[in-house]
Design a protein around this motif. Structure first.
Motif: not given
Length: 845
Positions: A583-590, A621-629
């Motif tokens: 989801a970060l599409d190759g860009q820096p993120g978390t 719970f198992l939570e996965v978060f991304d800083t994508g779009a």
């Protein structure tokens, strides 16, 4: 008729006066004295009967005296003179009679007028109809001299009868006590008795002597107390007889038509009093009913006075405003000012608990006391409706209680006509917070159901494809294995066959994912610590997200265990992290991974995806978060569809298989994503009630070894499948291992064969999904014939559904397609080992 002593004494005195005058004073005096005496006597007697009676007596005496008295003039002159005197006396008597009758009529008419006036005046001054009727009784009894008067009123029970009242006039209460007691127990239907006659005809009625009247039910009661004459008249309200007044005399009396006529007029006046009382009672009942409805209504009702605001609206109209809605949009300050012009006059009892107001006074006064920006649109719409002359206005609004709580309401306004009084406008306010919440929940539930149905239908499709595909793969893998076994080790085709097998096994992994999505893939559940599992995968996860992505980990210690398949849960973690990194599409993120526990409420679980109708309660719970779009709603709806992707090139089932795994673990997924704000996937799993130690990392639980079978493999095996290629392949595998095979193509052929050779068959290899007669139906029929028979089900579907449906039904095993020859042989040997009748297990073998 009783003798009047005045007539007797008057006649005697008059006769003596005439004789004395004739004998001693002469003819003229004899004529004048009777005349004067008749006049004086008539005035004194004050009765019409005195005049003709006196004249009759006088005539008789004069005739006898004149004819018999001696006279020197002879009989003829005496007769002539005295005849003239007789005529004069008769004329005098007639004049007196007519004069007295006219004077009597005038006196009676004046008395009737005074009676009617006094009764009407007194009745109108009474506070109620009963008081007016009592006054009427007393006045009429005083006028007539009759001692008894009583009132009947129309019964309120709808029978149409007259019911007695306690309204009486009694000159001698003790004397008429018995008659009163009887009367107050008697009701009259139309036509029965004096009151019934008046009720039926609607006109006054007279009875000269009630003791001789056959239609007088109370005759026995009145006979003992001397009541004789009676009359009654109706009190009419329109065309209805509302009451009947009856009067009684101790003497018999002939009907007095003039009196009855006056009584009829009096009944009309009393009818107006009763009608006025009815109107007042109806008005009071209407007001009470309105107040009861107003205060007992379960919805909040506001009584408003918008007359001042309406006057301001008329001024705007006179100033040229025609589109009030547009004007209010341009001048919102007018709406705020109009809030002070609309006065709250009253509120009902339901308003206080709804608004949280401590008392009614907090709400009364100008509407500006409770005006808020949230109620601006409703007030604007109400003003537009008043200005445009709409009869009704309704809207939904958001308000705040006195405690600041949010409240959704429905407002309905009933607007009077333009020509009506604008000081009484009713506004109904209904708290619809629960209804709106229920509507939102229903909408969310419908969306979840639609999504569940869509996922279920796609799951059925995926499972069906996987099953059929596994049959094909089974044939490919089996035949390629047979080809490899027949080739020399250095044959050139061996490498190509190995590549075919590798591709088939890879395809088999894809079908496993499809079965996972359908919720039918194999699962080996064990107590599992999510934090520990993620911690063991960290090295792999770091390499998965790449160098530009920062991986943050927050794993809760001492996390409750969940019942999970370690391999499948690892697939879930890897899939989520990989999806987040992409989801970060190759860009820096978390990308952040977090585990923990949460107490999930019904509201929190309202929009989750996964297990249907999840129960509130604790979740791991198992939570996965991304800083994508992030994702919009349309993308979120389709994200779990098979082969759906937002990337240029998809990766197969992806999240669809993940959802299938979560559903198989009785879990659910909650998504929080907005375009430009990143995405959070939270997998919710129910905790294991009693956690047990997890097996060591990488340790695979070995399947129990089949019981050892000594010697060469023997036994007669019935093999059933609806696919001829698969049937031939299984037959070849088993015969090569030394078994005797009876092939049957399809369920119907299998049943025919088994019924004919049941005692010869030692075990059955049975395909689960077959057309016409399915494997489950074939199994039940075989078991009915031979309960000790070992059966191995083979299917491209998962094992759990078979185990659930066939639990407790004897010796049953399962083999998942595609399989290797050794697996089939091993299952058959295990089935034979559990059958005492199988070769090698019989006693003495």
């Amino acid at each position: 008729m009783r003798t009047n002593p005045l007539l007797v004494s008057g006649g005697v005195l008059l006769a003596l006066a005439i004789l004395a005058g004739d004998l001693f004073l002469g003819m003229r005096v004899a004529v004048g004295v009777p005349y004067a005496f008749v006049v004086l006597l008539s005035r004194w007697a004050r009765t019409d009967r005195a005049v003709p009676a006196t004249a009759l007596v006088c005539t008789a005496l004069l005739t006898a005296g004149f004819l018999l008295a001696p006279s020197g003039d002879g009989w003829w002159p005496v007769l002539a003179n005295r005849s003239l005197a007789l005529v004069g006396i008769w004329l005098a008597a007639g004049v007196v009679y007519l004069w007295k009758r006219s004077e009597r009529s005038q006196r009676e008419e004046s008395a009737y007028v005074r009676l009617l006036h006094h009764v009407t005046e007194a009745a109108n001054s009474e506070p109620d109809a009963d008081g007016a009727l009592q006054v009427c009784l007393d006045r009429i009894c005083a006028h007539t001299g009759w001692p008894v008067g009583h009132v009947y009123r129309l019964a309120a029970d709808g029978t149409g009868e007259l019911a007695p009242t306690r309204i009486w006039h009694l000159d001698e209460p003790e004397r008429f006590q018995t008659f009163r007691a009887v009367t107050e127990k008697t009701r009259f239907a139309p036509g029965v008795g004096l009151p019934g006659r008046v009720l039926e005809s609607g006109r006054p009625a007279w009875i000269a002597d009630v003791t001789e009247d056959p239609n007088f039910p109370r005759a026995r009661a009145v006979r003992d107390i001397g009541v004789r004459a009676a009359f009654g008249f109706p009190v009419r309200v329109g065309n209805e007889v509302a009451a009947v007044l009856e009067f009684f005399s101790v003497d018999a009396a002939a009907p007095n038509e003039r009196m009855l006529e006056v009584m009829g007029q009096m009944g009309t006046q009393l009818g107006r009093v009763i009608e006025r009382e009815r109107s007042a009672l109806a008005l009071r009942a209407s007001r009470e009913r309105y107040q009861n409805i107003f205060h007992a209504a379960p919805v909040s009702i506001w009584e408003e006075d918008p007359s001042e605001a309406r006057a301001a609206l008329e001024e705007l109209r006179a100033g040229g405003v025609t589109d009030f809605a547009a004007y209010f949009d341009e001048h919102p300050e007018f709406v705020r000012a109009a809030a002070a012009m609309v006065k709250i006059v009253d509120v009902n009892d339901a308003t206080l608990p709804m608004t949280g107001a401590p008392d009614k006074e907090q709400l009364l006064g100008g509407l500006d006391r409770i005006y808020s920006p949230e109620s601006h649109d409703v007030l604007k719409g109400e003003l537009v409706a008043i200005a445009e002359g709409y009869p009704y206005f309704e809207s939904e609004s958001v308000n705040r209680t006195f405690q600041g709580e949010r409240m959704e309401t429905h407002v309905a306004v009933s607007i009077p006509r333009a020509d009506a009084d604008f000081r009484n406008l009713l506004v109904c306010v209904t708290d619809i917070s629960e209804r709106k919440r229920a509507e939102r929940e229903r909408t969310a539930l419908e969306a979840r159901m639609q999504q569940a149905q869509r996922l279920e239908s796609m799951g059925v499709l995926a499972g069906g494809i996987a099953h059929d595909f596994n049959n094909v793969l089974g044939v490919i893998l089996g035949n390629s294995r047979l080809a490899l076994d027949e080739l020399a080790p250095d044959a050139g085709l061996r490498e190509k066959l190995e590549k075919i097998r590798v591709a088939a096994k890879h395809a088999s992994g894809l079908t496993d994912q499809m079965l996972s999505y359908a919720g039918e893939g194999p699962a080996d559940l064990a107590p599992l610590d999510l934090s520990r599992l993620v911690r063991e995968l960290l090295d792999l996860l770091h390499s998965t997200v790449g160098e530009k992505c920062s991986l943050e980990v927050d794993l809760a210690p001492e996390l409750p265990c969940v019942a999970g398949d370690p391999g499948q849960i690892r697939q879930v973690v890897l899939n989520l992290v990989t999806n987040a990194a992409e989801a970060l599409d190759g860009q820096p993120g978390t990308v952040a991974i977090r585990t923990g526990t949460i107490e999930a409420s019904a509201d929190y679980l309202a929009d989750v995806i996964g297990a249907p109708d999840p129960e509130p309660g604790p979740r791991v719970f198992l939570e996965v978060f991304d800083t994508g779009a992030g994702m919009d709603e349309a993308t979120q709806v389709r994200i779990f569809d098979p082969f759906f992707t937002t990337k240029f090139s998809g990766r197969g089932l992806g999240l669809a298989a993940l959802l299938g795994i979560v559903r198989r673990h009785a879990g659910s997924i909650k998504i929080d994503s907005q375009p430009g704000s990143g995405t959070t996937f939270r997998v919710l799993l129910p905790p294991e009630p009693e956690p047990e130690p997890e097996p060591e990392r990488g340790a695979e639980r070995a399947a129990p070894a089949p019981p050892a079978v000594s010697g060469q493999a023997t036994g007669r095996i019935l093999v059933v499948d609806d696919d001829q290629s698969m049937l031939d392949l299984m037959q070849h595998f088993l015969e090569r291992a030394g078994f005797q095979v009876i092939p049957a193509l399809g369920g119907r052929k299998a049943l025919e064969t088994f019924r004919a050779r049941a005692d010869e068959i030692d075990a059955v290899v049975l395909d689960l999904a077959m057309p016409e007669v399915g494997g489950e139906e074939v199994f039940f029929e075989m078991q009915r014939i031979r309960a000790d028979l070992g059966v191995i089900f083979v299917s491209g579907y998962g094992e759990e559904e078979v185990a659930r449906r066939l639990a407790g039904r004897g010796s049953v095993d399962f083999l998942h397609k595609p399989f290797e020859p050794e697996q089939l042989v091993q299952k058959v040997r295990a089935a034979l080992a559990g059958n005492e009748r199988a070769p090698g297990n019989r006693a003495g073998a």
